[in-house]
Enzyme design. Structure first.
Site, PDB file in Angstrom:
ATOM      1  N   HIS A  85       0.828  -1.211   0.000  1.00  0.00           N
ATOM      2  CA  HIS A  85       0.000   0.000   0.000  1.00  0.00           C
ATOM      3  C   HIS A  85       0.861   1.259   0.000  1.00  0.00           C
ATOM      4  O   HIS A  85       1.968   1.281   0.542  1.00  0.00           O
ATOM      5  CB  HIS A  85      -1.003  -0.004   1.157  1.00  0.00           C
ATOM      6  CG  HIS A  85      -0.428   0.067   2.530  1.00  0.00           C
ATOM      7  ND1 HIS A  85      -0.132   1.247   3.176  1.00  0.00           N
ATOM      8  CD2 HIS A  85      -0.121  -0.913   3.425  1.00  0.00           C
ATOM      9  CE1 HIS A  85       0.325   1.005   4.393  1.00  0.00           C
ATOM     10  NE2 HIS A  85       0.351  -0.315   4.573  1.00  0.00           N
ATOM     11  N   ASP A  87      -0.164   4.486   1.057  1.00  0.00           N
ATOM     12  CA  ASP A  87      -0.404   5.500   2.077  1.00  0.00           C
ATOM     13  C   ASP A  87       0.373   5.200   3.348  1.00  0.00           C
ATOM     14  O   ASP A  87       0.787   4.068   3.598  1.00  0.00           O
ATOM     15  CB  ASP A  87      -1.896   5.597   2.392  1.00  0.00           C
ATOM     16  CG  ASP A  87      -2.472   4.303   2.951  1.00  0.00           C
ATOM     17  OD1 ASP A  87      -2.172   3.228   2.394  1.00  0.00           O
ATOM     18  OD2 ASP A  87      -3.225   4.352   3.944  1.00  0.00           O
ATOM     19  N   ASP A 146       6.195   1.596   6.568  1.00  0.00           N
ATOM     20  CA  ASP A 146       4.858   1.009   6.431  1.00  0.00           C
ATOM     21  C   ASP A 146       4.055   1.882   5.488  1.00  0.00           C
ATOM     22  O   ASP A 146       3.461   2.859   5.900  1.00  0.00           O
ATOM     23  CB  ASP A 146       4.201   0.943   7.808  1.00  0.00           C
ATOM     24  CG  ASP A 146       2.820   0.340   7.792  1.00  0.00           C
ATOM     25  OD1 ASP A 146       2.443  -0.264   6.777  1.00  0.00           O
ATOM     26  OD2 ASP A 146       2.098   0.505   8.798  1.00  0.00           O
ATOM     27  N   GLU A 180      -4.843   2.010   2.820  1.00  0.00           N
ATOM     28  CA  GLU A 180      -4.874   0.826   3.677  1.00  0.00           C
ATOM     29  C   GLU A 180      -5.004   1.223   5.139  1.00  0.00           C
ATOM     30  O   GLU A 180      -5.685   0.549   5.922  1.00  0.00           O
ATOM     31  CB  GLU A 180      -3.602  -0.004   3.474  1.00  0.00           C
ATOM     32  CG  GLU A 180      -3.601  -1.356   4.195  1.00  0.00           C
ATOM     33  CD  GLU A 180      -2.967  -1.340   5.577  1.00  0.00           C
ATOM     34  OE1 GLU A 180      -2.966  -2.379   6.255  1.00  0.00           O
ATOM     35  OE2 GLU A 180      -2.465  -0.263   6.000  1.00  0.00           O
ATOM     36  N   GLU A 181      -4.353   2.321   5.520  1.00  0.00           N
ATOM     37  CA  GLU A 181      -4.302   2.695   6.931  1.00  0.00           C
ATOM     38  C   GLU A 181      -5.675   3.036   7.502  1.00  0.00           C
ATOM     39  O   GLU A 181      -5.930   2.820   8.684  1.00  0.00           O
ATOM     40  CB  GLU A 181      -3.340   3.868   7.130  1.00  0.00           C
ATOM     41  CG  GLU A 181      -1.877   3.557   6.794  1.00  0.00           C
ATOM     42  CD  GLU A 181      -1.238   2.550   7.735  1.00  0.00           C
ATOM     43  OE1 GLU A 181      -1.881   2.175   8.741  1.00  0.00           O
ATOM     44  OE2 GLU A 181      -0.101   2.145   7.462  1.00  0.00           O
ATOM     45  N   HIS A 385       4.370   3.658  12.411  1.00  0.00           N
ATOM     46  CA  HIS A 385       3.439   4.720  12.822  1.00  0.00           C
ATOM     47  C   HIS A 385       4.045   5.650  13.863  1.00  0.00           C
ATOM     48  O   HIS A 385       3.314   6.311  14.595  1.00  0.00           O
ATOM     49  CB  HIS A 385       2.120   4.145  13.369  1.00  0.00           C
ATOM     50  CG  HIS A 385       1.358   3.312  12.409  1.00  0.00           C
ATOM     51  ND1 HIS A 385       0.061   2.882  12.650  1.00  0.00           N
ATOM     52  CD2 HIS A 385       1.671   2.804  11.187  1.00  0.00           C
ATOM     53  CE1 HIS A 385      -0.360   2.155  11.624  1.00  0.00           C
ATOM     54  NE2 HIS A 385       0.610   2.095  10.725  1.00  0.00           N
TER      55      HIS A 385
END
Length: 420
Positions: A85, A87, A146, A180-181, A385
């Site tokens: 992903h 994002d 991520d 996705e997040e 994150h």
């Protein structure tokens, strides 16, 4: 960039380029993609895929990037897919990421320019990467491993397959996906059009992670509407929504919160709250590895809400489902060879699989329930994150090797068959 540069620059150069594109997703998206930076990265990746020589390169109306690497030497092998992903999480700033490459990490703390410090006592995996080259942000932002580490790993694996004709593989389908997040993007993906019999998200963490089980999830919006009144004459008339929200939050059992659970324990979590005396809106996250456990948590919340209504008859409380996802294990257990081939690929390159349930979800969970069996592979990133996120270059390199081995394994294998 020209084809020769893209095929030979390596995974680090790709990763450093991708993380500098701001792709933070919106928490409550109004469109897909939810932010313009995802379009920028989508177009960049599509241009690179075309320059490298992939076919069927497309960017659709929602910024899904798809492409095909035609088979070499295994034209009748099953078609498989690799996904990542684009994002990054809104949990930490994602604008103006300044990646820093720390060569040959000697151990000990890593002081980032903006102030945060990576310490082994807080991040014990640092003890496993002494001597590795590590990449961090400057500490002003997250890094974006991520899932830009996953994108870089896939792009580098493609580069190596293209430049080395000794690699035998079936047709490979590639997808880079938005949002996705916030859990919104993948619902717009069309597995049938993608055309793979199985796929792998490259969205995991440290070396060896192989994930094929995740939480069942339910996200809920709880809105409490009270009654405002002048504080000087509020007796008997005011119903303070803030107090009611505090009572509801305070009733969550201490042993059922994310900060007190681990392993296969589910949780009840208040993720966001905003409002005033008259109205409060909250987002609640319910998680459990079993469907019955998730249902029990929803019933607990509904009982707690009803008790609050009865205690304060002038209030109005609504509960609205915002979405969620299901445990992919119940489907992947019927396609055991999809996970087994990943295990074999790990061991082919000297990596022992570490199979733990995901205390969260991935696009692969939804894809699996949409008919495309999709376990999750490691990227080499850690502490996602956050401003102290980092990635090991050597672990990313191993992730590239896993994809090459996985392509080879599928070239030698028949299509998966569902088992009861």
């Amino acid at each position: 960039m020209d084809r020769n540069q893209l095929l030979h620059e390596g995974v680090v150069a790709k990763f450093l380029r991708y993380v500098q594109v701001e792709t933070t997703s919106a928490e409550e998206p109004q469109t897909i993609p939810s932010t313009p930076g995802q379009w920028e990265l989508a177009r960049m990746l599509a241009a690179e895929l075309q320059a490298m020589g992939l076919t069927d390169v497309e960017v659709d109306e929602h910024a899904f990037v798809t492409a095909t690497l035609p088979a070499r030497g295994a034209e009748h092998a099953p078609v498989i897919g690799f996904l990542a992903h684009m994002d990054t999480s809104p949990a930490a700033p994602g604008r103006n990421v300044k990646p820093i490459l720390h060569r040959a990490y000697p151990g000990g703390p890593i002081q980032l320019p903006a102030g945060p410090v990576l310490r082994e006592e807080e991040q014990p995996l640092l003890r496993e990467v002494i001597g590795h080259d590590l990449i961090t942000s400057s500490g002003d932002t997250l890094l974006g491993a991520d899932n830009k580490a996953g994108i870089a790993v896939i792009m580098e694996a493609l580069a190596r397959l293209l430049r080395d004709p000794s690699h035998i593989h079936g047709t490979l389908r590639i997808a880079f996906t938005p949002d996705e997040e916030n859990g919104s993007g993948i619902a717009l993906f069309d597995p049938a059009r993608f055309g793979a019999v199985a796929a792998y998200t490259v969205d995991g963490g440290p070396l060896g992670e192989l994930e094929w089980e995740n939480f069942n999830a339910l996200n809920l919006r709880v809105v409490i509407e009270g009654r405002a009144a002048h504080t000087g004459t509020a007796r008997g008339t005011m119903i303070n929504s803030l107090h009611l929200a505090a009572q509801l939050i305070g009733s969550v059992p201490a042993t059922a919160r994310p900060e007190t659970t681990l392993g296969r324990e589910g949780f009840i979590h208040v993720d966001r709250i905003e409002g005033s005396v008259e109205r409060v809106a909250m987002v609640w996250l319910l998680r459990d590895f079993t469907a019955s456990g998730l249902d029990a948590k929803r019933q607990w919340l509904e009982r707690a809400v009803e008790a609050l209504r009865l205690a304060h008859p002038g209030c109005r409380i609504t509960v609205e489902a915002l979405g969620g996802y299901r445990n992919m294990r119940e489907v992947l257990e019927t396609f055991p060879e999809v996970v087994e081939r990943a295990r074999q690929a790990y061991r082919d390159v000297g990596v022992e699989p570490v199979e733990l349930p995901i205390r969260g979800g991935t696009d692969g969970a939804q894809l699996t329930h949409m008919g495309l069996p999709t376990p999750n592979l490691f990227t080499g990133g850690v502490n996602f994150h956050s401003r102290t996120e980092w990635v090991s270059v050597q672990w990313m390199e191993k992730a590239v090797e896993v994809l090459l081995a996985l392509a080879r394994r599928w070239a030698e294998s028949p299509a998966p068959q569902a088992r009861p």
